[in-house]
Design a protein around this motif. Sequence first.
Motif, PDB file in Angstrom:
ATOM      1  N   PRO A  19     -10.524  -8.540   0.772  1.00  0.00           N
ATOM      2  CA  PRO A  19      -9.907  -8.760   2.086  1.00  0.00           C
ATOM      3  C   PRO A  19      -8.476  -9.283   2.013  1.00  0.00           C
ATOM      4  CG  PRO A  19     -12.106  -9.739   1.988  1.00  0.00           C
ATOM      5  CD  PRO A  19     -11.781  -9.271   0.598  1.00  0.00           C
ATOM      6  N   ASP A  20      -8.138  -9.957   0.898  1.00  0.00           N
ATOM      7  CA  ASP A  20      -6.789 -10.530   0.804  1.00  0.00           C
ATOM      8  C   ASP A  20      -5.822  -9.661  -0.002  1.00  0.00           C
ATOM      9  OD1 ASP A  20      -7.893 -10.918  -1.670  1.00  0.00           O
ATOM     10  OD2 ASP A  20      -7.337 -13.043  -1.823  1.00  0.00           O
ATOM     11  N   ARG A  21      -6.201  -8.424  -0.230  1.00  0.00           N
ATOM     12  CA  ARG A  21      -5.256  -7.529  -0.922  1.00  0.00           C
ATOM     13  C   ARG A  21      -4.087  -7.216   0.000  1.00  0.00           C
ATOM     14  NH1 ARG A  21      -6.037  -1.495  -2.805  1.00  0.00           N
ATOM     15  NH2 ARG A  21      -4.379  -1.371  -4.367  1.00  0.00           N
ATOM     16  N   ARG A  22      -2.885  -7.186  -0.571  1.00  0.00           N
ATOM     17  CA  ARG A  22      -1.678  -7.008   0.265  1.00  0.00           C
ATOM     18  C   ARG A  22      -1.505  -5.549   0.697  1.00  0.00           C
ATOM     19  NH1 ARG A  22       3.457  -9.227  -2.825  1.00  0.00           N
ATOM     20  NH2 ARG A  22       3.015  -7.331  -3.989  1.00  0.00           N
ATOM     21  N   LEU A  23      -1.069  -5.383   1.950  1.00  0.00           N
ATOM     22  CA  LEU A  23      -0.755  -4.038   2.444  1.00  0.00           C
ATOM     23  C   LEU A  23       0.265  -3.359   1.549  1.00  0.00           C
ATOM     24  CD1 LEU A  23      -0.762  -1.713   4.497  1.00  0.00           C
ATOM     25  CD2 LEU A  23       0.839  -3.059   5.891  1.00  0.00           C
ATOM     26  N   LEU A  24       1.246  -4.092   1.077  1.00  0.00           N
ATOM     27  CA  LEU A  24       2.275  -3.503   0.212  1.00  0.00           C
ATOM     28  C   LEU A  24       1.640  -2.833  -1.004  1.00  0.00           C
ATOM     29  CD1 LEU A  24       5.249  -3.078  -0.505  1.00  0.00           C
ATOM     30  CD2 LEU A  24       5.234  -5.340  -1.586  1.00  0.00           C
ATOM     31  N   ASP A  25       0.669  -3.471  -1.603  1.00  0.00           N
ATOM     32  CA  ASP A  25       0.011  -2.893  -2.783  1.00  0.00           C
ATOM     33  C   ASP A  25      -0.881  -1.715  -2.403  1.00  0.00           C
ATOM     34  OD1 ASP A  25       1.221  -4.836  -4.377  1.00  0.00           O
ATOM     35  OD2 ASP A  25      -0.347  -6.277  -3.872  1.00  0.00           O
ATOM     36  N   ILE A  26      -1.540  -1.797  -1.257  1.00  0.00           N
ATOM     37  CA  ILE A  26      -2.367  -0.677  -0.791  1.00  0.00           C
ATOM     38  C   ILE A  26      -1.500   0.560  -0.594  1.00  0.00           C
ATOM     39  CG2 ILE A  26      -3.739   0.168   1.167  1.00  0.00           C
ATOM     40  CD1 ILE A  26      -4.726  -2.744   1.523  1.00  0.00           C
ATOM     41  N   LEU A  27      -0.352   0.392   0.048  1.00  0.00           N
ATOM     42  CA  LEU A  27       0.529   1.534   0.307  1.00  0.00           C
ATOM     43  C   LEU A  27       0.995   2.168  -0.992  1.00  0.00           C
ATOM     44  CD1 LEU A  27       2.784   0.051   3.145  1.00  0.00           C
ATOM     45  CD2 LEU A  27       0.932   1.728   3.389  1.00  0.00           C
ATOM     46  N   ARG A  28       1.462   1.342  -1.899  1.00  0.00           N
ATOM     47  CA  ARG A  28       2.086   1.866  -3.108  1.00  0.00           C
ATOM     48  C   ARG A  28       1.053   2.374  -4.121  1.00  0.00           C
ATOM     49  NH1 ARG A  28       7.444   0.597  -3.823  1.00  0.00           N
ATOM     50  NH2 ARG A  28       7.169   0.628  -6.081  1.00  0.00           N
ATOM     51  N   GLU A  29      -0.051   1.632  -4.290  1.00  0.00           N
ATOM     52  CA  GLU A  29      -1.003   1.969  -5.348  1.00  0.00           C
ATOM     53  C   GLU A  29      -2.066   2.970  -4.900  1.00  0.00           C
ATOM     54  OE1 GLU A  29      -2.458  -1.856  -6.492  1.00  0.00           O
ATOM     55  OE2 GLU A  29      -0.475  -2.551  -7.127  1.00  0.00           O
ATOM     56  N   ASP A  30      -2.503   2.874  -3.648  1.00  0.00           N
ATOM     57  CA  ASP A  30      -3.589   3.750  -3.196  1.00  0.00           C
ATOM     58  C   ASP A  30      -3.071   5.026  -2.555  1.00  0.00           C
ATOM     59  OD1 ASP A  30      -4.866   1.443  -3.909  1.00  0.00           O
ATOM     60  OD2 ASP A  30      -6.142   1.320  -2.138  1.00  0.00           O
ATOM     61  N   PHE A  31      -1.898   4.951  -1.921  1.00  0.00           N
ATOM     62  CA  PHE A  31      -1.428   6.114  -1.159  1.00  0.00           C
ATOM     63  C   PHE A  31      -0.107   6.679  -1.689  1.00  0.00           C
ATOM     64  CE2 PHE A  31      -4.243   3.798   1.713  1.00  0.00           C
ATOM     65  CZ  PHE A  31      -5.090   4.826   2.121  1.00  0.00           C
ATOM     66  N   GLY A  32       0.458   6.069  -2.705  1.00  0.00           N
ATOM     67  CA  GLY A  32       1.699   6.591  -3.280  1.00  0.00           C
ATOM     68  C   GLY A  32       2.871   6.526  -2.333  1.00  0.00           C
ATOM     69  N   LEU A  33       2.792   5.629  -1.342  1.00  0.00           N
ATOM     70  CA  LEU A  33       3.899   5.467  -0.389  1.00  0.00           C
ATOM     71  C   LEU A  33       4.787   4.333  -0.916  1.00  0.00           C
ATOM     72  CD1 LEU A  33       1.775   5.770   2.871  1.00  0.00           C
ATOM     73  CD2 LEU A  33       3.401   7.459   1.989  1.00  0.00           C
ATOM     74  N   ILE A  34       5.925   4.718  -1.503  1.00  0.00           N
ATOM     75  CA  ILE A  34       6.711   3.731  -2.244  1.00  0.00           C
ATOM     76  C   ILE A  34       8.026   3.365  -1.574  1.00  0.00           C
ATOM     77  CG2 ILE A  34       5.673   4.321  -4.474  1.00  0.00           C
ATOM     78  CD1 ILE A  34       8.188   6.023  -5.035  1.00  0.00           C
ATOM     79  N   ALA A  35       8.210   3.805  -0.304  1.00  0.00           N
ATOM     80  CA  ALA A  35       9.438   3.406   0.408  1.00  0.00           C
ATOM     81  C   ALA A  35       9.465   1.903   0.620  1.00  0.00           C
ATOM     82  CB  ALA A  35       9.538   4.143   1.740  1.00  0.00           C
ATOM     83  N   ALA A  36       8.320   1.310   0.964  1.00  0.00           N
ATOM     84  CA  ALA A  36       8.234  -0.147   1.072  1.00  0.00           C
ATOM     85  C   ALA A  36       8.260  -0.719  -0.342  1.00  0.00           C
ATOM     86  CB  ALA A  36       6.957  -0.557   1.794  1.00  0.00           C
ATOM     87  N   LYS A  37       9.247  -1.586  -0.593  1.00  0.00           N
ATOM     88  CA  LYS A  37       9.507  -2.057  -1.961  1.00  0.00           C
ATOM     89  C   LYS A  37       9.048  -3.501  -2.155  1.00  0.00           C
ATOM     90  CE  LYS A  37      12.263   1.465  -3.248  1.00  0.00           C
ATOM     91  NZ  LYS A  37      11.756   2.465  -2.305  1.00  0.00           N
ATOM     92  N   PRO A  38       8.565  -3.827  -3.357  1.00  0.00           N
ATOM     93  CA  PRO A  38       8.319  -5.234  -3.666  1.00  0.00           C
ATOM     94  C   PRO A  38       9.640  -5.950  -3.915  1.00  0.00           C
ATOM     95  CG  PRO A  38       7.798  -3.859  -5.570  1.00  0.00           C
ATOM     96  CD  PRO A  38       8.202  -2.923  -4.455  1.00  0.00           C
ATOM     97  N   GLY A  39       9.810  -7.076  -3.274  1.00  0.00           N
ATOM     98  CA  GLY A  39      11.021  -7.874  -3.482  1.00  0.00           C
ATOM     99  C   GLY A  39      10.636  -9.320  -3.688  1.00  0.00           C
ATOM    100  N   CYS A  40      10.939 -10.123  -2.684  1.00  0.00           N
ATOM    101  CA  CYS A  40      10.673 -11.562  -2.804  1.00  0.00           C
ATOM    102  C   CYS A  40       9.187 -11.882  -2.810  1.00  0.00           C
ATOM    103  CB  CYS A  40      11.367 -12.300  -1.663  1.00  0.00           C
ATOM    104  SG  CYS A  40      10.677 -11.879  -0.035  1.00  0.00           S
ATOM    105  N   GLY A  41       8.398 -11.090  -2.104  1.00  0.00           N
ATOM    106  CA  GLY A  41       6.959 -11.338  -2.027  1.00  0.00           C
ATOM    107  C   GLY A  41       6.564 -12.453  -1.079  1.00  0.00           C
ATOM    108  N   VAL A  42       7.538 -13.029  -0.389  1.00  0.00           N
ATOM    109  CA  VAL A  42       7.223 -14.155   0.501  1.00  0.00           C
ATOM    110  C   VAL A  42       7.816 -13.971   1.902  1.00  0.00           C
ATOM    111  CG1 VAL A  42       6.861 -15.847  -1.324  1.00  0.00           C
ATOM    112  CG2 VAL A  42       9.176 -15.482  -0.418  1.00  0.00           C
ATOM    113  N   GLY A  43       8.102 -12.733   2.274  1.00  0.00           N
ATOM    114  CA  GLY A  43       8.530 -12.495   3.653  1.00  0.00           C
ATOM    115  C   GLY A  43       9.973 -12.799   3.967  1.00  0.00           C
ATOM    116  N   ARG A  44      10.843 -12.843   2.938  1.00  0.00           N
ATOM    117  CA  ARG A  44      12.233 -13.218   3.196  1.00  0.00           C
ATOM    118  C   ARG A  44      13.218 -12.064   3.122  1.00  0.00           C
ATOM    119  NH1 ARG A  44      12.580 -18.790   1.773  1.00  0.00           N
ATOM    120  NH2 ARG A  44      11.037 -19.791   3.082  1.00  0.00           N
ATOM    121  N   CYS A  45      12.920 -11.019   2.300  1.00  0.00           N
ATOM    122  CA  CYS A  45      13.978 -10.048   1.989  1.00  0.00           C
ATOM    123  C   CYS A  45      13.900  -8.763   2.810  1.00  0.00           C
ATOM    124  CB  CYS A  45      13.944  -9.694   0.507  1.00  0.00           C
ATOM    125  SG  CYS A  45      12.551  -8.647   0.020  1.00  0.00           S
ATOM    126  N   GLY A  46      12.750  -8.422   3.357  1.00  0.00           N
ATOM    127  CA  GLY A  46      12.638  -7.229   4.188  1.00  0.00           C
ATOM    128  C   GLY A  46      12.528  -5.924   3.427  1.00  0.00           C
TER     129      GLY A  46
END
Length: 165
Positions: A19-46
């Motif tokens: 339940p606590d898996r991040r949407l960012l990881d679901i998009l990139r790892e499960d669906f290959g949608l990589i436009a959303a990028k990992p950055g700060c990881g804490v909601g600061r960089c957008g």
Amino acid sequence: MSTVRFKLNTQAVSVSCAPDRRLLDILREDFGLIAAKPGCGVGRCGACMVWIDDLPANACLVMAFRLEGRSVRTYEDVAADAASAPVRDAIARCGALQCGYCTPGLAMTLTHLHQQTPRPDREQAASLLSGNLCRCTGYGGIQRSIEQLFPATPPLSADNSGDSQ
Ligand code: FES
Ligand code: FES
């Protein structure tokens, strides 16, 4: 492990995960949608910006359990939408990107603001972009794209300046 069902871009999808898996990881790892990028990881960089129910959200902060029944749109889908053309044009014409890492997130925020009725004025738009950080451009091109997309606030005239003297 639990299953969440939600709309992702144009498709209904389901994901079984913690339940606590991040949407960012679901998009990139499960669906290959990589436009959303990992950055700060804490909601600061957008860099990970998506839309959830048509509102911008940082995908690094959204856990899987919050997705049930929601609608998630990523830049892959928004960029294919003709409604985002003015923003894509402004970013390209104004040189608002260099390495491009922040660009999908920036475009998601700009497109959301540009589609609002009424639209924010130039100063409001610049302020609302404070959650989108760029490490390369120095913000000159981004500022020019804001100027192209959003009208300037009209200067106060002598009649509406509030000066009654
Ligand atoms: S990675 Fe999500 S806001 Fe920075
Ligand atoms: S263009 Fe490189 S981080 Fe913005």
